[in-house]
Enzyme design. Structure first.
Site, PDB file in Angstrom:
ATOM      1  N   GLU A   1      -5.067  10.662   4.459  1.00  0.00           N
ATOM      2  CA  GLU A   1      -5.431  11.545   5.552  1.00  0.00           C
ATOM      3  C   GLU A   1      -4.404  12.637   5.769  1.00  0.00           C
ATOM      4  O   GLU A   1      -3.238  12.516   5.349  1.00  0.00           O
ATOM      5  CB  GLU A   1      -5.605  10.760   6.866  1.00  0.00           C
ATOM      6  CG  GLU A   1      -4.318  10.306   7.522  1.00  0.00           C
ATOM      7  CD  GLU A   1      -3.756   9.025   6.971  1.00  0.00           C
ATOM      8  OE1 GLU A   1      -2.505   8.970   6.805  1.00  0.00           O
ATOM      9  OE2 GLU A   1      -4.517   8.082   6.736  1.00  0.00           O
TER      10      GLU A   1
ATOM     11  N   ALA B   1     -11.355   6.792   1.356  1.00  0.00           N
ATOM     12  CA  ALA B   1     -10.320   5.825   0.979  1.00  0.00           C
ATOM     13  C   ALA B   1      -9.353   5.568   2.117  1.00  0.00           C
ATOM     14  O   ALA B   1      -8.841   4.464   2.287  1.00  0.00           O
ATOM     15  CB  ALA B   1      -9.560   6.317  -0.253  1.00  0.00           C
TER      16      ALA B   1
ATOM     17  N   ASP C   1      -2.674  13.472  21.626  1.00  0.00           N
ATOM     18  CA  ASP C   1      -1.438  13.187  20.896  1.00  0.00           C
ATOM     19  C   ASP C   1      -1.509  13.743  19.490  1.00  0.00           C
ATOM     20  O   ASP C   1      -0.483  13.918  18.835  1.00  0.00           O
ATOM     21  CB  ASP C   1      -1.194  11.681  20.837  1.00  0.00           C
ATOM     22  CG  ASP C   1      -0.596  11.127  22.118  1.00  0.00           C
ATOM     23  OD1 ASP C   1      -0.249  11.923  23.008  1.00  0.00           O
ATOM     24  OD2 ASP C   1      -0.491   9.891  22.236  1.00  0.00           O
TER      25      ASP C   1
ATOM     26  N   THR D   1     -10.069   3.347   6.355  1.00  0.00           N
ATOM     27  CA  THR D   1      -9.707   2.025   6.861  1.00  0.00           C
ATOM     28  C   THR D   1      -8.227   1.916   7.193  1.00  0.00           C
ATOM     29  O   THR D   1      -7.752   0.839   7.541  1.00  0.00           O
ATOM     30  CB  THR D   1     -10.064   0.937   5.826  1.00  0.00           C
ATOM     31  OG1 THR D   1      -9.409   1.237   4.594  1.00  0.00           O
ATOM     32  CG2 THR D   1     -11.573   0.875   5.607  1.00  0.00           C
ATOM     33  N   ALA D   2      -7.494   3.020   7.077  1.00  0.00           N
ATOM     34  CA  ALA D   2      -6.058   3.015   7.351  1.00  0.00           C
ATOM     35  C   ALA D   2      -5.799   3.533   8.774  1.00  0.00           C
ATOM     36  O   ALA D   2      -6.324   2.994   9.742  1.00  0.00           O
ATOM     37  CB  ALA D   2      -5.330   3.836   6.293  1.00  0.00           C
ATOM     38  N   TYR D   3      -5.001   4.578   8.902  1.00  0.00           N
ATOM     39  CA  TYR D   3      -4.660   5.086  10.231  1.00  0.00           C
ATOM     40  C   TYR D   3      -5.898   5.543  10.994  1.00  0.00           C
ATOM     41  O   TYR D   3      -5.999   5.384  12.212  1.00  0.00           O
ATOM     42  CB  TYR D   3      -3.662   6.233  10.087  1.00  0.00           C
ATOM     43  CG  TYR D   3      -3.093   6.735  11.400  1.00  0.00           C
ATOM     44  CD1 TYR D   3      -2.989   5.898  12.506  1.00  0.00           C
ATOM     45  CD2 TYR D   3      -2.633   8.037  11.509  1.00  0.00           C
ATOM     46  CE1 TYR D   3      -2.453   6.364  13.691  1.00  0.00           C
ATOM     47  CE2 TYR D   3      -2.096   8.507  12.701  1.00  0.00           C
ATOM     48  CZ  TYR D   3      -2.016   7.659  13.779  1.00  0.00           C
ATOM     49  OH  TYR D   3      -1.508   8.121  14.962  1.00  0.00           O
TER      50      TYR D   3
ATOM     51  N   ASP E   1       0.811  -1.210   0.000  1.00  0.00           N
ATOM     52  CA  ASP E   1       0.000   0.000   0.000  1.00  0.00           C
ATOM     53  C   ASP E   1       0.848   1.265   0.000  1.00  0.00           C
ATOM     54  O   ASP E   1       0.445   2.294  -0.556  1.00  0.00           O
ATOM     55  CB  ASP E   1      -0.931  -0.006   1.217  1.00  0.00           C
ATOM     56  CG  ASP E   1      -2.047  -1.035   1.075  1.00  0.00           C
ATOM     57  OD1 ASP E   1      -2.306  -1.482  -0.060  1.00  0.00           O
ATOM     58  OD2 ASP E   1      -2.658  -1.388   2.095  1.00  0.00           O
TER      59      ASP E   1
END
Length: 266
Positions: free
Chosen positions: A126, A163, A155, A166-168, A55
């Site tokens: 993002e 898109a 933090d 579903t990542a970070y 990815d």
């Protein structure tokens, strides 16, 4: 960020294919076989770009073809491969012709740093803000010019596209967004106060501005995918509909289907 390419024509019957890799021995060997079979085309002249890696390589490739109308098709030689297809040398031209197309619009990030300089970058997944020291960041969040959260002690925080949801964003306990949804996910990273604030779902037309408080004492960095700026004072983010990338998936394995399936994983 990698350089932009000129606008290219859509799919043609005898496609010119550019192969790029993550430079692992397995991916490089596969690319050599594919080039011998389907030809070797520079990316600036290609009708398709095929990425052999994970990815991370796909994100780099999508940035490289941003605005060029060259679709990107990935074959997994990485770890997760959420944006990739299964590897096969056979009938690649037919797979490209039959592939499902998903258009993704990036986020535009504008940064004002502590020296008064302005920077910009695009993000497909993002835009994230992170504390740069041992002390928590203090962020004020504006949506469309109105202060919606006076002080978030955390933090960091991120604004995600569908898109990238579903990542970070998902790892930070943000919501998964359907890929066609005209929405953005605003998600805190390890929030301390307000402790129970889980974020917000916003229209893709929203303009989000983060203002750092006590910036000298609590330095913050801003990241658009893999482009980072240090010591930021203000970060403004909006969707850029003037740019887009096209991602290709084999039939039955579209990004829409993968995002939907992710919501039923345990």
């Amino acid at each position: 960020m990698l350089g932009r390419l000129n606008f290219r024509r859509p799919h043609v019957a005898d496609p010119r294919i550019c192969f790029v890799t993550n430079n692992t021995p397995a991916a490089n060997d596969a690319a050599d076989h594919l080039r011998a079979r389907y030809g070797k085309t520079p990316i600036a002249s290609a009708d398709f770009v095929v990425a052999l890696g994970g990815d991370g390589l796909m994100l780099q490739t999508l940035h490289r073809v941003m605005g060029s109308n060259i679709p990107a098709y990935g074959m997994n030689f990485g770890s997760v491969g959420f944006m990739m297809n299964e590897f096969s040398e056979d009938e690649l031209d037919k797979r490209l012709a039959a592939a499902h197309r998903t258009h993704i619009y990036p986020l535009s990030m504008t940064v004002l740093d502590s020296s008064g300089e302005t920077h910009s970058a695009l993000a497909i997944n993002e835009v994230s803000l992170f504390r740069s020291s041992y002390q928590a960041a203090k962020l004020q969040i504006f949506v469309d010019g109105e202060s919606r959260l006076e002080e978030l002690i955390c933090d960091g925080a991120l604004l995600s596209t569908p898109a990238g949801s579903t990542a970070y964003n998902l790892s930070a306990h943000g919501p998964i967004l359907p890929i066609e949804a005209q929405l953005l996910a605003l998600t805190p990273i390890s929030p301390f106060r307000p402790r129970r604030w889980r974020g917000a779902i916003l229209s893709n037309r929203a303009v989000v501005k983060f203002v750092t408080r006590e910036a000298e004492k609590r330095p913050v960095s801003a990241v658009a995918d893999n482009v980072e700026f240090q010591n930021v004072r203000e970060v403004t983010v909006r969707e850029d509909r003037s740019q887009r990338v096209t991602l290709l998936f084999d039939p039955g394995t579209s990004l829409e289907e993968r995002v939907l399936s992710e919501q039923f994983r345990f």
